[in-house]
Design an enzyme around this catalytic site. Sequence first.
Site, short mmCIF file in Angstrom:
data_model
loop_
_atom_site.label_atom_id
_atom_site.label_comp_id
_atom_site.label_asym_id
_atom_site.label_seq_id
_atom_site.Cartn_x
_atom_site.Cartn_y
_atom_site.Cartn_z
N LYS A 8 43.13 41.83 41.55
CA LYS A 8 43.92 40.59 41.55
C LYS A 8 45.39 40.99 41.63
O LYS A 8 46.23 40.58 40.81
CB LYS A 8 43.60 39.80 40.27
N ASP B 85 27.69 38.28 35.77
CA ASP B 85 26.89 37.09 35.44
C ASP B 85 26.64 36.26 36.69
O ASP B 85 25.58 35.69 36.88
CB ASP B 85 27.59 36.23 34.38
#
Length: 369
Positions: free
Chosen positions: A196, A256
């Site tokens: 990021k 996840d």
Amino acid sequence: MSHYKIALLEGDGIGPEIAREAVKVFKLVEERNDVTFEITHCDFGAGAYFKCGHPFPDETKAVCDAADAIIKGPIGLSHEESQKIPVDMQPERGALLPMRRRYNTFANFRPVSLPKALAHFSPLKPEIIGEGIDIVMVRELVGGLYFGEKEVGVNEQGLRYVRETLEYDEGQISRVVHEAFKLSMRRKKVLHNIHKSNVLKSSVLWNEVVEEIAPEYPEVEVRHVLVDAAATLLCLNPGQFDVMVMENMFGDILSDQGGGILGSLGLMPSSCKGPDKSYYEPSHGSAPDIAGKNIANPYSMIGSVAMMLEDSFGMAEESRNVWRAMQSVFGEGFSTPDLSKPGAGVTMINTDEFGDKVVEALAAMPRPA
Ligand code: NAD
């Protein structure tokens, strides 16, 4: 005959149910191979807090210290139940992170894998899944925001505040990035670096280190992808990914999502590698919503056994057999309830039935040479 000491931390919620199935597999592997496992059950997590006053008791530490490898079930309680435990004693803060710190398990490997034959478990369309999903997410596990200094207080305006620090040095980045490059060399030689850097300085340093290491692995093509874009691409075109490497929190969240594109977190085992010792665990939590019902999917725990066999004990062939045995159970038209809805044309089986069928399938396979 090899002899290995294994610390088994069953954990909370569905932990004991899926751990039982893992033990069945360990027992059969012993029978089929020139190996014995000395398995010691230890308290760990919320249950340990209520029983012993600490989620990572000293007795458990001693067994883990002496073990050749550790396997742990998920820990934690529902949000409401967690409030009964002081914040610093809650399972992740009081047990999981301290264990990761104790064994310095800096590299977490999370396979996100679904063969084409099992594509019906995924919420993604068959044309998106194509030939199947086969990704390994490599997550830095002992640095970043989860391990940084934390401060809570009241500021000069009388407002409650919190400060948490995200810190990495180049050594912490470099050792996990090397692991990811080495894994890429054994696979498709494509490494997606997830970052990021348009916002976070930590990602700027992360990317610099990746670029500096890349020339040591000239055969590996590095592709840089922003973490938010990666989340979208995992749903739209997972086939482009092979090995993905990322910092701690990005890995927690994206893995996840990995479980989501497979169809269930129950398909997510993992290994956590340290310099001297590794531990193995499902990537998911303790699933309080289904605990005690014998419906949890033990694939994540048995898959963690398979990873242990290969990575800690060098039993690669038997490890492959365990993976094949699990997939053959699904391939024969069985499903655990997390993966299919009633009427989906599969035969639903419970936690213990899945374990029994895996053991049956493994027993029918030729023993490793
Ligand atoms: P969770 O991962 O426990 O559950 C999310 C959903 O996935 C639930 O619907 C659950 O039923 C399902 N699920 C998870 N594993 C499954 C399995 N093997 N078979 C079938 N279904 C499965 O996440 P949560 O509910 O947000 O967290 C519950 C507790 O677990 C919390 O206390 C959390 O802090 C803790 N947690 C622990 C770990 C760990 O031990 N490493 C990781 C994540 C969360």
